[in-house]
Scaffold this motif. Structure first.
Motif, PDB file in Angstrom:
ATOM      1  N   UNK B  60       0.854  -1.189   0.000  1.00  0.00           N
ATOM      2  CA  UNK B  60       0.000   0.000   0.000  1.00  0.00           C
ATOM      3  C   UNK B  60       0.889   1.237   0.000  1.00  0.00           C
ATOM      4  N   UNK B  61       0.534   2.225  -0.806  1.00  0.00           N
ATOM      5  CA  UNK B  61       1.303   3.462  -0.866  1.00  0.00           C
ATOM      6  C   UNK B  61       0.332   4.639  -0.828  1.00  0.00           C
ATOM      7  N   UNK B  62       0.436   5.453   0.198  1.00  0.00           N
ATOM      8  CA  UNK B  62      -0.467   6.597   0.345  1.00  0.00           C
ATOM      9  C   UNK B  62       0.355   7.877   0.222  1.00  0.00           C
ATOM     10  N   UNK B  63      -0.073   8.775  -0.660  1.00  0.00           N
ATOM     11  CA  UNK B  63       0.611  10.062  -0.819  1.00  0.00           C
ATOM     12  C   UNK B  63      -0.389  11.189  -0.599  1.00  0.00           C
ATOM     13  N   UNK B  96      -3.675  10.291  -2.889  1.00  0.00           N
ATOM     14  CA  UNK B  96      -4.304   9.056  -3.334  1.00  0.00           C
ATOM     15  C   UNK B  96      -3.708   7.855  -2.650  1.00  0.00           C
ATOM     16  N   UNK B  97      -4.454   6.762  -2.713  1.00  0.00           N
ATOM     17  CA  UNK B  97      -3.995   5.496  -2.123  1.00  0.00           C
ATOM     18  C   UNK B  97      -3.808   4.500  -3.250  1.00  0.00           C
ATOM     19  N   UNK B  98      -2.595   4.025  -3.408  1.00  0.00           N
ATOM     20  CA  UNK B  98      -2.310   3.030  -4.433  1.00  0.00           C
ATOM     21  C   UNK B  98      -2.048   1.679  -3.810  1.00  0.00           C
ATOM     22  N   UNK B  99      -2.621   0.648  -4.399  1.00  0.00           N
ATOM     23  CA  UNK B  99      -2.392  -0.701  -3.871  1.00  0.00           C
ATOM     24  C   UNK B  99      -1.701  -1.536  -4.934  1.00  0.00           C
ATOM     25  N   UNK B 124      -1.742   6.513  -6.423  1.00  0.00           N
ATOM     26  CA  UNK B 124      -0.997   7.206  -5.380  1.00  0.00           C
ATOM     27  C   UNK B 124      -0.197   8.346  -6.003  1.00  0.00           C
ATOM     28  N   UNK B 125      -0.550   9.581  -5.723  1.00  0.00           N
ATOM     29  CA  UNK B 125       0.133  10.743  -6.300  1.00  0.00           C
ATOM     30  C   UNK B 125      -0.034  11.947  -5.372  1.00  0.00           C
ATOM     31  N   UNK B 126       0.812  12.970  -5.597  1.00  0.00           N
ATOM     32  CA  UNK B 126       0.749  14.185  -4.772  1.00  0.00           C
ATOM     33  C   UNK B 126      -0.100  15.286  -5.415  1.00  0.00           C
ATOM     34  N   UNK B 127      -0.274  15.204  -6.744  1.00  0.00           N
ATOM     35  CA  UNK B 127      -0.931  16.319  -7.441  1.00  0.00           C
ATOM     36  C   UNK B 127      -2.398  16.443  -7.051  1.00  0.00           C
ATOM     37  N   UNK B 128      -2.854  17.659  -6.737  1.00  0.00           N
ATOM     38  CA  UNK B 128      -4.251  17.860  -6.346  1.00  0.00           C
ATOM     39  C   UNK B 128      -5.197  17.649  -7.532  1.00  0.00           C
TER      40      UNK B 128
END
Lengths: 134, 128
Positions: B60-63, B96-99, B124-128
């Motif tokens: 899991x990756x949350x940004x 976002x949350x990427x799995x 999962x990204x930082x851009x709004x």
């Protein structure tokens, strides 16, 4: 002569002020955290589980009550897990790494351990603050 | 100004990603659960199905990114200090949350029937 002393004092004062400002900026947004969810598995306890002889009670005596009990393929499975968290924050940047380790013990219908599944334990999470890259 | 400045990049990662190369040894109909555990470690979850079981290796990756654009305004217009910041605050944030997940289906003898990846890391990204 007095002019030189004053110039030195001013320079020293500026350096000290700059260092104090730098220290206050760097230390103001710093935080490092490390935590655990449940204990790590004790290798000796896991090794003490004997496939073909250990009962559910033996396993529970060694490792405690399981986190979950799963039923699959006519087998009862004890699932143990733990998590380790490391988190770093510096100014605007924060990164939290979590690593989980799992242990499964399979029992036959008569409650005897058939298989112990732990595999390799995952390495401890990295202490990082930089949120970019891998 | 920097202290408590609402500008932040935050990231939370859970576990390691299992790559395609890591599972090249898996052959449906031949590979057993014990072989998989030997190479990949214990799975994150196990669930019974009508034909056997499903095991999962999960990552899991949350940004998250946030910036409060109006925060410096009281320094430029001192009168704003008397106004509650909620009335003029403008914040942009996104994330976002990427799995990423490896799913392996096993039959009743704990032999692999199928395996597949679920890739959603682009979420999962930082851009709004």
């Amino acid at each position: 002569m007095s002019c030189n002393i004053n110039t030195r004092r001013n320079t020293l004062g500026r350096i000290l002020t700059a260092l104090l400002l730098l220290a206050s900026v760097i230390s103001s947004g710093c935080a490092f955290f490390r935590g655990n969810y449940d204990d790590e598995f004790n290798a000796d306890d896991v090794a003490a589980i004997k496939v073909g002889t250990s009962t559910r009670q033996d396993v529970a005596n060694l490792l405690g009550a399981p986190e979950r009990v799963i039923e699959a393929n006519d087998q009862e499975i004890f699932h143990y897990y733990n998590y380790m968290v490391k988190s770093g924050t510096i100014l605007f940047f924060s990164r939290t790494n979590v690593v989980g380790n799992d242990l499964y013990i399979f029992f036959s219908r008569d409650g005897i351990a058939q298989q112990v599944i732990s595999g390799r334990q995952k390495p401890s999470p990295k202490m990082q603050f930089w949120p970019f890259g891998d | 100004m920097l202290q408590g400045c609402p500008l932040a990049w935050r990231r939370v990662s859970l576990n390691e990603v299992v790559q395609q190369d890591d599972v090249s040894f898996i052959i449906p109909g031949e590979t057993k659960l014990s072989d998989i555990v030997q190479r990949l470690g214990a799975p994150s979850s196990m669930k019974a199905t009508q034909t056997g079981s499903i095991i999962r290796y999960q990552f899991l990756d949350i940004k998250y990114f946030t910036v409060n654009l109006t925060r410096p305004l009281p320094y430029l217009v001192p009168a704003l200090s008397a106004v509650p910041s909620d009335l003029y605050q403008f914040t942009i944030s996104g994330g976002g949350i990427g799995t990423d997940e490896l799913q392996i289906g096993l039959d009743r003898d704990w032999t692999v029937v199928h395996f597949s990846f679920a890739h959603h890391l682009k979420a999962s990204h930082y851009t709004p």
